[in-house]
Design an enzyme around this catalytic site. Sequence first.
Site, PDB file in Angstrom:
ATOM      1  N   VAL A  59      81.295 -18.196  -4.735  1.00  0.00           N
ATOM      2  CA  VAL A  59      81.396 -16.909  -4.040  1.00  0.00           C
ATOM      3  C   VAL A  59      81.419 -17.096  -2.521  1.00  0.00           C
ATOM      4  O   VAL A  59      82.238 -16.486  -1.823  1.00  0.00           O
ATOM      5  CB  VAL A  59      80.215 -15.994  -4.449  1.00  0.00           C
ATOM      6  CG1 VAL A  59      80.289 -14.667  -3.716  1.00  0.00           C
ATOM      7  CG2 VAL A  59      80.206 -15.770  -5.957  1.00  0.00           C
TER       8      VAL A  59
ATOM      9  N   LYS B 235      71.652 -10.846  -8.196  1.00  0.00           N
ATOM     10  CA  LYS B 235      71.083  -9.800  -9.063  1.00  0.00           C
ATOM     11  C   LYS B 235      69.647 -10.098  -9.442  1.00  0.00           C
ATOM     12  O   LYS B 235      68.840  -9.176  -9.618  1.00  0.00           O
ATOM     13  CB  LYS B 235      71.965  -9.553 -10.291  1.00  0.00           C
ATOM     14  CG  LYS B 235      72.190 -10.672 -11.280  1.00  0.00           C
ATOM     15  CD  LYS B 235      72.985 -11.840 -10.894  1.00  0.00           C
ATOM     16  CE  LYS B 235      74.359 -11.875 -10.442  1.00  0.00           C
ATOM     17  NZ  LYS B 235      75.251 -12.674 -11.311  1.00  0.00           N
TER      18      LYS B 235
ATOM     19  N   GLU C 120      76.399  -4.685  -3.385  1.00  0.00           N
ATOM     20  CA  GLU C 120      77.478  -4.231  -4.275  1.00  0.00           C
ATOM     21  C   GLU C 120      77.939  -5.323  -5.243  1.00  0.00           C
ATOM     22  O   GLU C 120      78.274  -5.060  -6.399  1.00  0.00           O
ATOM     23  CB  GLU C 120      78.670  -3.739  -3.425  1.00  0.00           C
ATOM     24  CG  GLU C 120      79.796  -3.099  -4.195  1.00  0.00           C
ATOM     25  CD  GLU C 120      79.365  -1.911  -5.040  1.00  0.00           C
ATOM     26  OE1 GLU C 120      79.025  -0.867  -4.470  1.00  0.00           O
ATOM     27  OE2 GLU C 120      79.362  -2.024  -6.281  1.00  0.00           O
TER      28      GLU C 120
ATOM     29  N   VAL D 259      76.179  -6.452  -9.232  1.00  0.00           N
ATOM     30  CA  VAL D 259      76.470  -5.932 -10.582  1.00  0.00           C
ATOM     31  C   VAL D 259      77.967  -5.680 -10.688  1.00  0.00           C
ATOM     32  O   VAL D 259      78.547  -4.990  -9.841  1.00  0.00           O
ATOM     33  CB  VAL D 259      75.728  -4.599 -10.863  1.00  0.00           C
ATOM     34  CG1 VAL D 259      75.931  -4.171 -12.309  1.00  0.00           C
ATOM     35  CG2 VAL D 259      74.258  -4.709 -10.525  1.00  0.00           C
TER      36      VAL D 259
ATOM     37  N   ILE E 241      83.813  -4.695  -9.402  1.00  0.00           N
ATOM     38  CA  ILE E 241      83.875  -3.276  -9.805  1.00  0.00           C
ATOM     39  C   ILE E 241      82.908  -2.481  -8.923  1.00  0.00           C
ATOM     40  O   ILE E 241      81.717  -2.774  -8.913  1.00  0.00           O
ATOM     41  CB  ILE E 241      83.441  -3.082 -11.282  1.00  0.00           C
ATOM     42  CG1 ILE E 241      84.136  -4.077 -12.199  1.00  0.00           C
ATOM     43  CG2 ILE E 241      83.677  -1.654 -11.732  1.00  0.00           C
ATOM     44  CD1 ILE E 241      83.575  -4.106 -13.616  1.00  0.00           C
TER      45      ILE E 241
ATOM     46  N   GLY F 142      84.444 -20.627 -12.892  1.00  0.00           N
ATOM     47  CA  GLY F 142      83.518 -20.146 -11.846  1.00  0.00           C
ATOM     48  C   GLY F 142      82.787 -18.874 -12.225  1.00  0.00           C
ATOM     49  O   GLY F 142      82.229 -18.192 -11.367  1.00  0.00           O
TER      50      GLY F 142
ATOM     51  N   GLU G  98      76.607 -18.638 -14.246  1.00  0.00           N
ATOM     52  CA  GLU G  98      75.539 -18.873 -13.282  1.00  0.00           C
ATOM     53  C   GLU G  98      75.282 -20.376 -13.176  1.00  0.00           C
ATOM     54  O   GLU G  98      75.652 -21.145 -14.086  1.00  0.00           O
ATOM     55  CB  GLU G  98      74.249 -18.193 -13.760  1.00  0.00           C
ATOM     56  CG  GLU G  98      74.329 -16.681 -13.791  1.00  0.00           C
ATOM     57  CD  GLU G  98      74.643 -16.090 -12.430  1.00  0.00           C
ATOM     58  OE1 GLU G  98      73.860 -16.277 -11.497  1.00  0.00           O
ATOM     59  OE2 GLU G  98      75.697 -15.443 -12.292  1.00  0.00           O
TER      60      GLU G  98
ATOM     61  N   LYS H  63      71.147  -7.037 -14.208  1.00  0.00           N
ATOM     62  CA  LYS H  63      72.126  -6.030 -13.785  1.00  0.00           C
ATOM     63  C   LYS H  63      71.766  -4.652 -14.330  1.00  0.00           C
ATOM     64  O   LYS H  63      71.914  -3.646 -13.637  1.00  0.00           O
ATOM     65  CB  LYS H  63      73.529  -6.456 -14.233  1.00  0.00           C
ATOM     66  CG  LYS H  63      74.023  -7.698 -13.490  1.00  0.00           C
ATOM     67  CD  LYS H  63      75.248  -8.269 -14.162  1.00  0.00           C
ATOM     68  CE  LYS H  63      75.807  -9.456 -13.398  1.00  0.00           C
ATOM     69  NZ  LYS H  63      76.862 -10.156 -14.151  1.00  0.00           N
TER      70      LYS H  63
ATOM     71  N   GLY I 265      83.807 -14.081 -10.922  1.00  0.00           N
ATOM     72  CA  GLY I 265      84.912 -14.821 -10.319  1.00  0.00           C
ATOM     73  C   GLY I 265      84.877 -14.691  -8.801  1.00  0.00           C
ATOM     74  O   GLY I 265      84.334 -13.723  -8.251  1.00  0.00           O
TER      75      GLY I 265
HETATM   76  P1  NAP Z   1      77.242 -21.702  -6.655  1.00  0.00           P
HETATM   77  O1  NAP Z   1      78.706 -21.951  -6.847  1.00  0.00           O
HETATM   78  O2  NAP Z   1      76.267 -22.477  -7.439  1.00  0.00           O
HETATM   79  O3  NAP Z   1      76.940 -21.854  -5.089  1.00  0.00           O
HETATM   80  C1  NAP Z   1      75.653 -21.889  -4.551  1.00  0.00           C
HETATM   81  C2  NAP Z   1      75.731 -22.301  -3.088  1.00  0.00           C
HETATM   82  O4  NAP Z   1      74.458 -22.159  -2.496  1.00  0.00           O
HETATM   83  C3  NAP Z   1      76.157 -23.750  -2.877  1.00  0.00           C
HETATM   84  O5  NAP Z   1      76.990 -23.828  -1.759  1.00  0.00           O
HETATM   85  C4  NAP Z   1      74.847 -24.482  -2.608  1.00  0.00           C
HETATM   86  O6  NAP Z   1      74.977 -25.567  -1.699  1.00  0.00           O
HETATM   87  C5  NAP Z   1      74.033 -23.396  -1.930  1.00  0.00           C
HETATM   88  N1  NAP Z   1      72.609 -23.516  -2.229  1.00  0.00           N
HETATM   89  C6  NAP Z   1      71.978 -23.294  -3.393  1.00  0.00           C
HETATM   90  N2  NAP Z   1      70.649 -23.483  -3.283  1.00  0.00           N
HETATM   91  C7  NAP Z   1      70.436 -23.861  -2.002  1.00  0.00           C
HETATM   92  C8  NAP Z   1      69.274 -24.195  -1.255  1.00  0.00           C
HETATM   93  N3  NAP Z   1      68.052 -24.200  -1.814  1.00  0.00           N
HETATM   94  N4  NAP Z   1      69.422 -24.525   0.057  1.00  0.00           N
HETATM   95  C9  NAP Z   1      70.645 -24.520   0.631  1.00  0.00           C
HETATM   96  N5  NAP Z   1      71.784 -24.180  -0.028  1.00  0.00           N
HETATM   97  C10 NAP Z   1      71.675 -23.867  -1.324  1.00  0.00           C
HETATM   98  O7  NAP Z   1      76.912 -20.157  -6.964  1.00  0.00           O
HETATM   99  P2  NAP Z   1      77.929 -18.915  -6.998  1.00  0.00           P
HETATM  100  O8  NAP Z   1      78.628 -18.847  -8.325  1.00  0.00           O
HETATM  101  O9  NAP Z   1      78.740 -18.897  -5.759  1.00  0.00           O
HETATM  102  O10 NAP Z   1      76.889 -17.693  -7.012  1.00  0.00           O
HETATM  103  C11 NAP Z   1      76.174 -17.351  -5.860  1.00  0.00           C
HETATM  104  C12 NAP Z   1      75.467 -16.014  -6.089  1.00  0.00           C
HETATM  105  O11 NAP Z   1      76.426 -15.004  -6.386  1.00  0.00           O
HETATM  106  C13 NAP Z   1      74.481 -16.007  -7.261  1.00  0.00           C
HETATM  107  O12 NAP Z   1      73.416 -15.149  -6.947  1.00  0.00           O
HETATM  108  C14 NAP Z   1      75.311 -15.388  -8.391  1.00  0.00           C
HETATM  109  O13 NAP Z   1      74.516 -14.747  -9.365  1.00  0.00           O
HETATM  110  C15 NAP Z   1      76.103 -14.362  -7.614  1.00  0.00           C
HETATM  111  N6  NAP Z   1      77.352 -13.949  -8.242  1.00  0.00           N
HETATM  112  C16 NAP Z   1      78.208 -14.888  -8.702  1.00  0.00           C
HETATM  113  C17 NAP Z   1      79.417 -14.470  -9.279  1.00  0.00           C
HETATM  114  C18 NAP Z   1      80.398 -15.467  -9.809  1.00  0.00           C
HETATM  115  O14 NAP Z   1      81.368 -15.043 -10.434  1.00  0.00           O
HETATM  116  N7  NAP Z   1      80.214 -16.761  -9.593  1.00  0.00           N
HETATM  117  C19 NAP Z   1      79.723 -13.104  -9.353  1.00  0.00           C
HETATM  118  C20 NAP Z   1      78.803 -12.167  -8.838  1.00  0.00           C
HETATM  119  C21 NAP Z   1      77.609 -12.600  -8.291  1.00  0.00           C
HETATM  120  P3  NAP Z   1      75.871 -26.886  -2.031  1.00  0.00           P
HETATM  121  O15 NAP Z   1      77.280 -26.389  -2.028  1.00  0.00           O
HETATM  122  O16 NAP Z   1      75.594 -27.860  -0.940  1.00  0.00           O
HETATM  123  O17 NAP Z   1      75.416 -27.337  -3.391  1.00  0.00           O
HETATM  124  N1  HSE Z   2      77.505 -15.156 -14.268  1.00  0.00           N
HETATM  125  C1  HSE Z   2      77.860 -13.798 -14.006  1.00  0.00           C
HETATM  126  C2  HSE Z   2      78.766 -13.297 -15.106  1.00  0.00           C
HETATM  127  C3  HSE Z   2      78.549 -13.721 -12.667  1.00  0.00           C
HETATM  128  O1  HSE Z   2      79.287 -14.118 -15.862  1.00  0.00           O
HETATM  129  O2  HSE Z   2      78.932 -12.094 -15.239  1.00  0.00           O
HETATM  130  C4  HSE Z   2      78.825 -12.307 -12.226  1.00  0.00           C
HETATM  131  O3  HSE Z   2      77.641 -11.635 -11.887  1.00  0.00           O
END
Ligand code: NAP
Ligand code: HSE
Length: 429
Positions: free
Chosen positions: A14, A105, A129, A132, A136, A187, A190, A205, A302
């Site tokens: 993200v 979340k 926003e 959840v 959307i 992607g 979690e 959520k 995503g």
């Molecule tokens: P991710 O790909 O695992 O990325 C996490 C990032 O945070 C990485 O860059 C990591 O650093 C950094 N990080 C994690 N812990 C850290 C720490 N203790 N100190 C410093 N940096 C740290 O996760 P993501 O999928 O982008 O998701 C991020 C958030 O968005 C989560 O809360 C997730 O629930 C939410 N979210 C995700 C999606 C989705 O579709 N993926 C959708 C909606 C919401 P490094 O790169 O150096 O490892």
């Molecule tokens: N891991 C979550 C999902 C990311 O699959 O819905 C979006 O919040």
Amino acid sequence: MNNIGIGLLGLGVVGSAAAEVLLSKVDKLAEQVGIPLILQKVLVRDVNKQRTIKLEPHLLTEHAGEVVANPEVDIVIEVMGGEHPALEYMKQAIANGKHVITANKEVIAKYGYELLSLAQKRNVGLRYEASVGSGIPLISPFQQDLAANDISTIYAILNGTTNYILTQMSQEGLDFTSALKQAQELGYAEANPANDIEGTDAVYKLAILSSLAFHTVVSPKDIYCEGISRLQAKDFRYAREFGYAIKLLAIAKRDRGAIELRVHPVFIPEDSQLAKVNGVYNAIQVEGSLAGRLIFYGQGAGALPTSSAIMADVLIIARNIHYGRSNIPQVELNQKLTAKPISDIEIRYYFRLTVIDRPGTLAKISKVLGDNSVSISSVIQKESDLKSQTAVLVIMTHTAEEKSVQKALEEIKGLTVVKEVSNFIRVEG
Ligand code: NAP
Ligand code: HSE
């Protein structure tokens, strides 16, 4: 003020997408806000990690203070995930007078009320926003557009990963592990995919949405939860034979002074709108007293859809800063409602039992169900195995009380003619 400084906590799926928008649309964003948005600092775990996004090395840091206490940063975007230290960093950012935007979340579901109160006291914005439904729009519609409604029910597919897995299993015949691997590669999942599979992500959520819908503080602990790991290919086959699809639903129902709150797999009629929501798509069906039935539909996970929600929050906060308007969040969680225990709900059930294939087996099972006031609506015997002399029995019940059903299932497990209660799934609609 010549520009608005942005700090990112996290540069993963993200964070990279949000950074990409900030860097590639500098002129467009400046035009939309009135002054430029400048990416000032990005916190990562490892500055030397190979990344698909190429940032100037001076932008990366492993020290959170360089973001949350940076005088050049006005808005902190938290996209690192997890409870700690994300919660502490957000608190520090707020204490330092930064506006905060988060996709987290877990933190909002557990500490949203506390963080919003801190933001109010410090006169800064806190927007979430993306937490959840990813792309959307949900938080704003629940906070604003539906404010005049009494909401009676929410039926929602709130997790993209599990909906993707269920779709791949039921339509493509993929096994669970391969479908999960695909969701991770895309992607959607979690960092700890157990949060998706065991229903925890959907619980967070639902806690956020039902707090907004019912104007009360809903804790994740109030929500009954079962994940999708018990489902097998044969459950999808039998569901289809009965005219149902299987979905992981998040359900909230207002019942006078209580709310029914649960996340678990359910049979829903194949021709219902939620049954047709496939892949990474989420759908949130809401019943409002004035608006009637609404369905919000779109990609629930995503990089790009999530960056859409994050950037919407950035634009709202940045414009308010530029035009001198308030970003202070409204917190209207003043209703006193209690969570209804799962044992009190009334619903229909599907059971899959492995039994000894001999006369009298069905009679014994029917007796236990009858003694517990659970009425059978249909029974089908499947897959007799001559060698082991066992068969699979599929039973659908009429509406029954959960506590009676659980008691009956315990007694059925103890019958000598029953090898195994292989699965039970609630049936909606
Ligand atoms: P991710 O790909 O695992 O990325 C996490 C990032 O945070 C990485 O860059 C990591 O650093 C950094 N990080 C994690 N812990 C850290 C720490 N203790 N100190 C410093 N940096 C740290 O996760 P993501 O999928 O982008 O998701 C991020 C958030 O968005 C989560 O809360 C997730 O629930 C939410 N979210 C995700 C999606 C989705 O579709 N993926 C959708 C909606 C919401 P490094 O790169 O150096 O490892
Ligand atoms: N891991 C979550 C999902 C990311 O699959 O819905 C979006 O919040």
